[in-house]
Scaffold this active site. Structure first.
Site, mmCIF file in Angstrom:
data_model
loop_
_atom_site.group_PDB
_atom_site.id
_atom_site.type_symbol
_atom_site.label_atom_id
_atom_site.label_comp_id
_atom_site.label_asym_id
_atom_site.label_seq_id
_atom_site.Cartn_x
_atom_site.Cartn_y
_atom_site.Cartn_z
ATOM 1 N N LYS A 28 0.842 -1.214 0.000
ATOM 2 C CA LYS A 28 0.000 0.000 0.000
ATOM 3 C C LYS A 28 0.871 1.256 0.000
ATOM 4 O O LYS A 28 0.670 2.160 -0.807
ATOM 5 C CB LYS A 28 -0.885 0.002 1.254
ATOM 6 C CG LYS A 28 -1.530 1.354 1.527
ATOM 7 C CD LYS A 28 -2.370 1.361 2.782
ATOM 8 C CE LYS A 28 -1.637 1.674 4.059
ATOM 9 N NZ LYS A 28 -1.383 3.101 4.317
ATOM 10 N N ASN A 29 1.839 1.301 0.914
ATOM 11 C CA ASN A 29 2.593 2.545 1.049
ATOM 12 C C ASN A 29 3.594 2.763 -0.081
ATOM 13 O O ASN A 29 4.147 3.851 -0.223
ATOM 14 C CB ASN A 29 3.282 2.600 2.409
ATOM 15 C CG ASN A 29 2.269 2.845 3.525
ATOM 16 O OD1 ASN A 29 1.127 3.219 3.254
ATOM 17 N ND2 ASN A 29 2.671 2.614 4.753
ATOM 18 N N ARG A 98 -4.100 9.630 3.828
ATOM 19 C CA ARG A 98 -2.869 10.407 3.981
ATOM 20 C C ARG A 98 -2.142 10.557 2.636
ATOM 21 O O ARG A 98 -1.537 11.567 2.333
ATOM 22 C CB ARG A 98 -1.961 9.694 4.989
ATOM 23 C CG ARG A 98 -0.633 10.360 5.246
ATOM 24 C CD ARG A 98 -0.768 11.530 6.154
ATOM 25 N NE ARG A 98 0.513 12.191 6.388
ATOM 26 C CZ ARG A 98 0.636 13.313 7.066
ATOM 27 N NH1 ARG A 98 -0.422 13.907 7.581
ATOM 28 N NH2 ARG A 98 1.810 13.877 7.230
ATOM 29 N N CYS A 122 -4.837 7.789 9.180
ATOM 30 C CA CYS A 122 -5.115 7.303 10.530
ATOM 31 C C CYS A 122 -4.852 8.385 11.574
ATOM 32 O O CYS A 122 -3.893 9.154 11.445
ATOM 33 C CB CYS A 122 -4.213 6.107 10.831
ATOM 34 S SG CYS A 122 -4.672 4.642 9.914
ATOM 35 N N PRO A 128 1.375 16.868 11.068
ATOM 36 C CA PRO A 128 1.426 18.078 10.251
ATOM 37 C C PRO A 128 2.057 17.807 8.883
ATOM 38 O O PRO A 128 2.653 16.748 8.666
ATOM 39 C CB PRO A 128 2.294 19.030 11.068
ATOM 40 C CG PRO A 128 3.135 18.150 11.924
ATOM 41 C CD PRO A 128 2.359 16.888 12.158
ATOM 42 N N ASP A 307 4.672 0.927 12.035
ATOM 43 C CA ASP A 307 3.463 0.256 11.545
ATOM 44 C C ASP A 307 3.308 -1.154 12.121
ATOM 45 O O ASP A 307 2.224 -1.731 12.071
ATOM 46 C CB ASP A 307 3.471 0.169 10.011
ATOM 47 C CG ASP A 307 3.276 1.531 9.369
ATOM 48 O OD1 ASP A 307 2.852 2.461 10.076
ATOM 49 O OD2 ASP A 307 3.554 1.668 8.169
ATOM 50 N N ARG A 399 -8.573 -0.412 4.489
ATOM 51 C CA ARG A 399 -7.724 0.592 3.835
ATOM 52 C C ARG A 399 -6.364 -0.002 3.473
ATOM 53 O O ARG A 399 -5.705 0.491 2.548
ATOM 54 C CB ARG A 399 -7.515 1.790 4.757
ATOM 55 C CG ARG A 399 -8.761 2.644 4.927
ATOM 56 C CD ARG A 399 -8.460 3.935 5.645
ATOM 57 N NE ARG A 399 -7.139 4.401 5.275
ATOM 58 C CZ ARG A 399 -6.226 4.865 6.121
ATOM 59 N NH1 ARG A 399 -6.500 4.953 7.395
ATOM 60 N NH2 ARG A 399 -5.063 5.263 5.691
HETATM 61 N N1 EPU Z 1 6.048 14.909 10.517
HETATM 62 C C1 EPU Z 1 6.039 16.258 10.786
HETATM 63 N N2 EPU Z 1 5.870 17.113 9.731
HETATM 64 C C2 EPU Z 1 5.716 16.686 8.461
HETATM 65 C C3 EPU Z 1 5.730 15.296 8.193
HETATM 66 C C4 EPU Z 1 5.901 14.426 9.263
HETATM 67 O O1 EPU Z 1 6.179 16.694 11.934
HETATM 68 O O2 EPU Z 1 5.561 17.513 7.551
HETATM 69 C C5 EPU Z 1 6.203 13.958 11.648
HETATM 70 C C6 EPU Z 1 4.930 13.124 11.855
HETATM 71 O O3 EPU Z 1 3.976 13.819 12.620
HETATM 72 C C7 EPU Z 1 5.466 11.882 12.520
HETATM 73 C C8 EPU Z 1 6.851 11.724 11.891
HETATM 74 O O4 EPU Z 1 7.186 12.985 11.322
HETATM 75 O O5 EPU Z 1 5.581 12.099 13.900
HETATM 76 C C9 EPU Z 1 6.933 10.645 10.820
HETATM 77 O O6 EPU Z 1 5.971 10.871 9.822
HETATM 78 P P1 EPU Z 1 6.201 10.468 8.298
HETATM 79 O O7 EPU Z 1 6.061 11.713 7.493
HETATM 80 O O8 EPU Z 1 7.456 9.684 8.161
HETATM 81 O O9 EPU Z 1 4.959 9.527 8.046
HETATM 82 P P2 EPU Z 1 3.894 9.637 6.868
HETATM 83 O O10 EPU Z 1 4.574 9.920 5.590
HETATM 84 O O11 EPU Z 1 2.774 10.474 7.299
HETATM 85 C C10 EPU Z 1 4.135 7.116 6.196
HETATM 86 C C11 EPU Z 1 3.180 5.960 6.053
HETATM 87 C C12 EPU Z 1 2.710 5.523 7.437
HETATM 88 C C13 EPU Z 1 3.928 5.139 8.275
HETATM 89 C C14 EPU Z 1 4.916 6.304 8.329
HETATM 90 C C15 EPU Z 1 6.202 5.993 9.073
HETATM 91 C C16 EPU Z 1 2.144 6.333 3.915
HETATM 92 C C17 EPU Z 1 0.936 6.709 3.149
HETATM 93 N N3 EPU Z 1 2.052 6.368 5.249
HETATM 94 O O12 EPU Z 1 3.372 8.145 6.845
HETATM 95 O O13 EPU Z 1 1.885 4.382 7.245
HETATM 96 O O14 EPU Z 1 3.523 4.814 9.577
HETATM 97 O O15 EPU Z 1 5.249 6.724 6.991
HETATM 98 O O16 EPU Z 1 6.814 4.876 8.527
HETATM 99 O O17 EPU Z 1 3.162 5.977 3.339
HETATM 100 C C18 EPU Z 1 0.166 2.875 7.775
HETATM 101 O O18 EPU Z 1 0.412 2.289 6.714
HETATM 102 O O19 EPU Z 1 -0.601 2.402 8.648
HETATM 103 C C19 EPU Z 1 0.795 4.170 8.048
HETATM 104 C C20 EPU Z 1 0.356 4.999 8.971
#
Ligand code: EPU
Length: 418
Positions: A28-29, A98, A122, A128, A307, A399
């Site tokens: 998915k990701n 997301r 989620c 942010p 995850d 999802r």
């Molecule tokens: N963060 C910020 N500002 C930003 C972006 C991130 O403060 O602009 C913080 C987040 O709040 C968090 C940390 O940085 O505390 C890590 O967030 P990250 O951006 O790495 O996560 P994401 O891109 O929102 C993706 C996956 C998630 C997975 C995370 C970490 C997708 C669509 N989602 O989320 O997947 O947990 O990376 O590996 O790729 C899931 O599949 O259940 C899922 C939540």
């Protein structure tokens, strides 16, 4: 029966050990940023092994809204991005997942304009998008409106230092960098395998990208022509099934996996007493009674994945001794604990740290999935519980897990979707 939110539930009659083989689906990701990347192509492109998930449906709806032609047949998805003419994604589509945030970088790259509002996804605490916006602005995007929702500008490559190796921001800025003039360098980039998969897809179309999988990624501007690629196996689905057999006991073979991608999860399971055998793209996991593996701390790749935090906790609820799990990536990702306690687990939580005191038995009950991995984890726990468990909020699980109930049934579990 439907859940409290009017949606479907999973019914699990626990206590059955798991045996057999399970085919892991495409990630998915990995596929979500690839679908956003299709916006950048000059010609039609195709992605194979696309999982049938509601998050993928949401990405397809966004592409269709933008004007792309999308054809989906089985696990193959072809996108003709040439007719795209819109750049404004409405809130209803942004809010569905997301992964909608990735379209910002791709649309800035292709159209020089995008609308970036808070994406869905989620509820894991604060999520942010400031790194995404700061990165796009460093490349030359400017807010056109006072509410900071519409951005436009001519992108020019630059050096970007991410304050944290955010997966989504890294992917978004790679997409933007492809449309920027000259070289974009992303320092402190995330190293997750899904990022390498995205770069492989873009490189197959002629893009010049290097350093993915390391802390420093360089992207030379230039839109890709056409591409055809297979999505990597879903390491989180694989990790969840490994946790499922650890929880319920048994002996299962995971097919179509890249073992290195979820090695930290397998290594915790080995420490807990499981036997794990690796062979090319297969992993076999055998489980009897478990013991505490000690402390588990989540971290960006190649650390223990956030995850898998909920599924591993579920697997260890009956492990002898006390396990400590620290969540360091998200500020509020332990909402599954409430459901575990309903099933008789002994878990204490202080902030983002959980102490799991192994119990001999879990029992069924009615619990609610609050997010995707938490919902899967409640199922993992329910497989080991005596009696029946109803997991409300199935929509969260749909999802991210293709044919979840079907796959578990093929391993001998009694799981029904209702
Ligand atoms: N963060 C910020 N500002 C930003 C972006 C991130 O403060 O602009 C913080 C987040 O709040 C968090 C940390 O940085 O505390 C890590 O967030 P990250 O951006 O790495 O996560 P994401 O891109 O929102 C993706 C996956 C998630 C997975 C995370 C970490 C997708 C669509 N989602 O989320 O997947 O947990 O990376 O590996 O790729 C899931 O599949 O259940 C899922 C939540």
């Amino acid at each position: 029966m439907t859940g409290g939110d009017g949606l479907q539930s999973l019914l699990v009659d626990g206590g059955k050990r798991l045996f057999g083989e399970v085919q892991i689906s495409g990630s998915k990701n990995a596929v979500l940023p690839m679908l956003a990347a299709t916006v950048l192509f000059k010609e039609p492109c195709c992605i194979q092994s696309v999982p049938n998930l509601t998050d993928v449906d949401a990405a397809v709806d966004i592409l269709t809204y933008l004007g792309a032609k999308v054809e989906r047949s089985g696990g193959s998805l072809c996108v003709d991005p040439r007719p795209i003419w819109r750049w404004d994604i409405p809130d209803e589509l942004m809010n569905r997942m997301r992964g909608s945030v990735f379209f910002a970088g791709a649309l800035m790259a292709r159209m020089g304009k995008c609308r970036l509002t808070q994406p869905g996804g989620c509820p894991l605490g604060k999520r942010p998008v400031n790194f995404h916006i700061d990165g796009l602005m460093a490349l030359g995007a400017r807010a056109d409106t006072l509410d900071d929702q519409i951005y436009s500008g001519h992108l020019v490559g630059t050096e970007i230092i991410l304050p944290y190796p955010s997966v989504g921001a890294t992917e978004n800025l790679i997409l933007a960098g492809v449309g920027a003039e000259g070289m974009t360098t992303i320092h402190n980039a995330a190293r997750e395998p899904e990022i390498c998969c995205l770069c492989d897809f873009l490189r197959a179309g002629g893009c010049r990208i290097s350093g993915d999988g390391t802390r420093c990624i360089r992207v030379m501007g230039g839109l890709p022509d056409s591409s055809r690629m297979q999505v990597i196996p879903d390491r989180m689905e694989a990790a969840t099934f490994a946790c499922a057999v650890a929880s319920a006991g048994g002996d299962i073979l995971l097919r179509n996996v890249q073992p290195l991608h979820f090695a930290p999860v397998l290594s915790v399971l080995e420490r807990a007493g499981c036997s794990v055998y690796y062979r090319n793209d297969q992993v076999r996991v055998q489980a009897e009674e478990l013991v505490s593996p000690g402390r588990v701390v989540t971290a960006p790749y190649p650390g223990f994945p956030t995850d898998a935090q909920a599924p591993i906790m579920a697997a260890l609820l009956r492990a002898k001794g006390t396990t400590i799990i620290d969540e360091t990536v998200f500020s509020d990702r332990m909402n599954h604990i409430e459901g575990f306690r309903t099933m008789g687990a002994q878990v204490e939580r202080i902030g983002n740290c959980a102490w799991i005191h192994g119990v001999q038995k879990l029992h069924g009950g009615t619990v609610t999935a609050q997010d995707l991995r938490g919902g899967a984890a409640l199922t993992v726990a329910a497989l080991a519980a005596q009696g029946k468990t109803t997991i409300l909020g199935l929509r969260h699980i749909l999802r991210g897990y293709e044919d979840f109930a079907l796959k578990l049934r093929s391993l001998g579990a009694d799981v029904q979707q209702a």
